[in-house]
Design a protein around this motif. Sequence first.
Motif, short mmCIF file in Angstrom:
data_model
loop_
_atom_site.label_atom_id
_atom_site.label_comp_id
_atom_site.label_asym_id
_atom_site.label_seq_id
_atom_site.Cartn_x
_atom_site.Cartn_y
_atom_site.Cartn_z
N ALA A 172 39.80 -8.65 -0.38
CA ALA A 172 38.69 -8.09 -1.37
C ALA A 172 39.47 -7.86 -2.70
N ALA A 173 40.86 -8.85 -2.79
CA ALA A 173 41.55 -8.35 -3.80
C ALA A 173 41.28 -9.34 -5.07
N GLU B 119 37.32 -8.92 -5.88
CA GLU B 119 37.35 -8.50 -7.05
C GLU B 119 38.21 -8.68 -8.38
N ARG B 120 38.57 -9.62 -8.63
CA ARG B 120 39.67 -10.27 -9.63
C ARG B 120 38.42 -11.24 -9.76
N VAL B 121 37.36 -12.13 -8.75
CA VAL B 121 36.14 -13.13 -9.50
C VAL B 121 34.60 -11.94 -10.04
N ALA B 122 34.91 -11.26 -9.24
CA ALA B 122 33.69 -10.52 -9.93
C ALA B 122 34.06 -9.99 -11.57
N GLU B 123 35.84 -9.23 -11.98
CA GLU B 123 35.75 -9.09 -12.71
C GLU B 123 35.78 -9.79 -14.48
N LEU B 124 36.52 -10.99 -13.60
CA LEU B 124 36.31 -12.34 -14.22
C LEU B 124 34.62 -12.48 -15.16
N LEU C 251 40.59 -20.48 -3.06
CA LEU C 251 41.96 -19.72 -2.12
C LEU C 251 41.28 -18.41 -0.80
N LEU C 252 39.83 -17.91 -1.96
CA LEU C 252 38.90 -17.34 -1.06
C LEU C 252 38.10 -18.35 0.73
#
Length: 447
Positions: A146-147, A150-155, A346-347
Amino acid sequence: MDAMGRWVADAVLGTDTLWGGDVMCPSGTGRFIADSWFSDEPLPAAYTAPAAARVRASGGVASKKVDREAVEEYLREVDIPQAIAGVQDEAGKMGGLRGQYLAGLALCLEVMWDLAMEVLGKGGAVPYVRCVEASTGRPPEASHPAAKRERVAELLDRAGYATSGSAGLLGAVDAWRGNRLIPMASVRALGAAMIAHLDHLCTVNLLPHLPPELAPVPRANIEFLPIKDAWFSGSMNYLGRARQADGSPRYEATYEINASLQMSVPEFEHLVSHEVVPGHVTTFAYLQNLYVRGMAGFEATVATMNSRSGTLYEGIANNAILIAHGVTEVEQLPDEDLQIGVLLALLQDAAKNQSSWLTWGEGMPREQVAAHLRRDFLVTEERADKLSGAWGLHPLMGRMYLPAYQAGTEKVAQLRRLHPPDRVLPAIYGCSGLVDVVTVDEVLKQQ
């Protein structure tokens, strides 16, 4: 070769042969458990036995049509359990850091033997927990994406790829990747440029923390080779058998990349750091140099997948892009496009662990596993298919190697946060003695 070396050679190459591997094959399509042979020692009976070639040619115990006659003949010629027990006994006598390393190797080989007997119908089912604990040193667990997601979505939102549209986050990832795809026809040239860039970074952020004797060692003597329809995304094949005029190693390797991969340039940069410099090729070159200088034992020359050392090496490789840049966190990388590529990579490796967990721990059907990996780990459809199928369902790789990526990544990341680079980098690269994902803690405690 001393007694320990003979036991290790027969145990590793015997297990490798039983599963259909050929350590002398220059291609990843033929290699399996034994990942290198560069000692200049003669190949052991476990490799040269009359039935060995037949077992390898048939694909070993995991092939769709096992050549049982060849396997039984091979097991009469080579006593693999005796060789594994020999490694265990010698490790106990030896003690110390090397003894602990070899005991861990023997533990993993025992599980690989028992898995082979399970596949042949000559032994009971091997518990999933035992498989994962052997190769990673910790119990199995689910991945938590999840973390990172979410960071991918933000970027992506920041880069102009809306994640709230009808296609959602997956659509945004696919669009971002589609605009940055590597040209596979130019992979050699692109690979050379990436290697030069990363190798330069290593002169600044890696070499100053290592013993000066390692400075002249080539960290990236590799050739990129596109390969069609491979079951793997890529295969680094460390050879290490070529010699200079003075007899010293050339530290050579090849990298076969699946020509059907859809990969962005930032993801490719992570891949090069993982497979080449300062990841696998650099790690193996340093091990070869340590062996040549008498700083590591014979076991350093026979890298073994599905083992605790293999887990550590995957951890080094997945943290390699951070090591090269001299940072400990993805968000510290200088370019947000590169951050997206690294997070997606990494995902994907977390998805390998999740495939193992869902397949062997939860018993989830393949189709559901593939959908889960695609949705929650943002992998391509091609990767979701491979990770849930050829990898996830494999009786050995699915239970022992897929969990290694996440376990090793988290371990090396944790160590790099806890210890300064002049302590942790020599330790993980074997400069204070050959280590694995468990015994590396002993070296750092002693320091």
